[in-house]
Scaffold this motif. Sequence first.
Motif, PDB file in Angstrom:
ATOM      1  N   GLN A 166       0.943  -0.949   0.375  1.00 30.16           N
ATOM      2  CA  GLN A 166      -0.191   0.177   0.389  1.00 30.16           C
ATOM      3  C   GLN A 166       1.233   1.484   0.067  1.00 30.16           C
ATOM      4  OE1 GLN A 166      -3.301   0.339   0.551  1.00 30.16           O
ATOM      5  NE2 GLN A 166      -3.466  -1.647  -0.322  1.00 30.16           N
ATOM      6  N   GLU A 167       0.302   2.038  -0.422  1.00 29.20           N
ATOM      7  CA  GLU A 167       1.665   3.210  -0.120  1.00 29.20           C
ATOM      8  C   GLU A 167       1.192   4.340   0.697  1.00 29.20           C
ATOM      9  OE1 GLU A 167       0.191   6.849  -2.812  1.00 29.20           O
ATOM     10  OE2 GLU A 167      -0.043   5.563  -4.743  1.00 29.20           O
ATOM     11  N   HIS A 207       0.160   6.859   2.417  1.00 30.53           N
ATOM     12  CA  HIS A 207      -0.820   7.580   2.358  1.00 30.53           C
ATOM     13  C   HIS A 207      -2.205   6.734   2.888  1.00 30.53           C
ATOM     14  CE1 HIS A 207      -3.444  11.088   2.232  1.00 30.53           C
ATOM     15  NE2 HIS A 207      -4.219  10.446   1.245  1.00 30.53           N
ATOM     16  N   THR A 208      -2.144   5.807   2.097  1.00 33.02           N
ATOM     17  CA  THR A 208      -3.729   4.878   2.145  1.00 33.02           C
ATOM     18  C   THR A 208      -2.710   3.766   3.772  1.00 33.02           C
ATOM     19  OG1 THR A 208      -3.315   4.941  -0.212  1.00 33.02           O
ATOM     20  CG2 THR A 208      -4.607   2.992   1.244  1.00 33.02           C
ATOM     21  N   ALA A 209      -2.151   4.100   3.282  1.00 36.38           N
ATOM     22  CA  ALA A 209      -1.917   3.047   4.530  1.00 36.38           C
ATOM     23  C   ALA A 209      -1.595   3.929   6.590  1.00 36.38           C
ATOM     24  CB  ALA A 209      -0.256   1.920   4.401  1.00 36.38           C
ATOM     25  N   THR A 210      -1.841   4.720   5.747  1.00 37.79           N
ATOM     26  CA  THR A 210      -1.765   5.745   7.354  1.00 37.79           C
ATOM     27  C   THR A 210      -3.448   6.241   7.163  1.00 37.79           C
ATOM     28  OG1 THR A 210      -1.321   7.579   6.346  1.00 37.79           O
ATOM     29  CG2 THR A 210       0.418   6.691   7.624  1.00 37.79           C
ATOM     30  N   ARG A 211      -3.601   6.451   6.183  1.00 41.25           N
ATOM     31  CA  ARG A 211      -5.505   6.454   6.683  1.00 41.25           C
ATOM     32  C   ARG A 211      -6.334   5.285   6.778  1.00 41.25           C
ATOM     33  NH1 ARG A 211      -7.959   9.828   2.233  1.00 41.25           N
ATOM     34  NH2 ARG A 211      -9.613  10.191   3.638  1.00 41.25           N
ATOM     35  N   LEU A 212      -5.651   3.805   6.483  1.00 39.94           N
ATOM     36  CA  LEU A 212      -6.414   3.255   7.309  1.00 39.94           C
ATOM     37  C   LEU A 212      -6.942   2.511   8.338  1.00 39.94           C
ATOM     38  CD1 LEU A 212      -5.861   0.551   4.127  1.00 39.94           C
ATOM     39  CD2 LEU A 212      -8.240   1.549   4.956  1.00 39.94           C
ATOM     40  N   SER A 237      -8.500   5.246  10.455  1.00 42.56           N
ATOM     41  CA  SER A 237      -9.648   4.616  10.678  1.00 42.56           C
ATOM     42  C   SER A 237     -10.206   3.155  11.723  1.00 42.56           C
ATOM     43  CB  SER A 237     -10.063   4.558   9.068  1.00 42.56           C
ATOM     44  OG  SER A 237     -10.212   4.485   7.760  1.00 42.56           O
TER      45      SER A 237
END
Length: 74
Positions: free
Chosen positions: A30-31, A33-38, A41
Amino acid sequence: MNQTEHGAWLLAEAVRQLDFDGLPVASGPQELHTATRLVHSYALAQAIGHPASHDMLDRGLSYIVKNYPMQAGS
């Protein structure tokens, strides 16, 4: 929609969106940015008491540490 109904809807949507098997994406890492957003959440889900959030939060943080190690001086 009143405030109580809206709050109930938000909680139902959060639970619905967090209901998945948690398997990694097969297309590669995962990028960041995507991993940190997940991870964020799932931290929010843990705050509202979602039953699977703690394990997913641990897995997400472990993923970030493994795939995006900090460089000296960062």
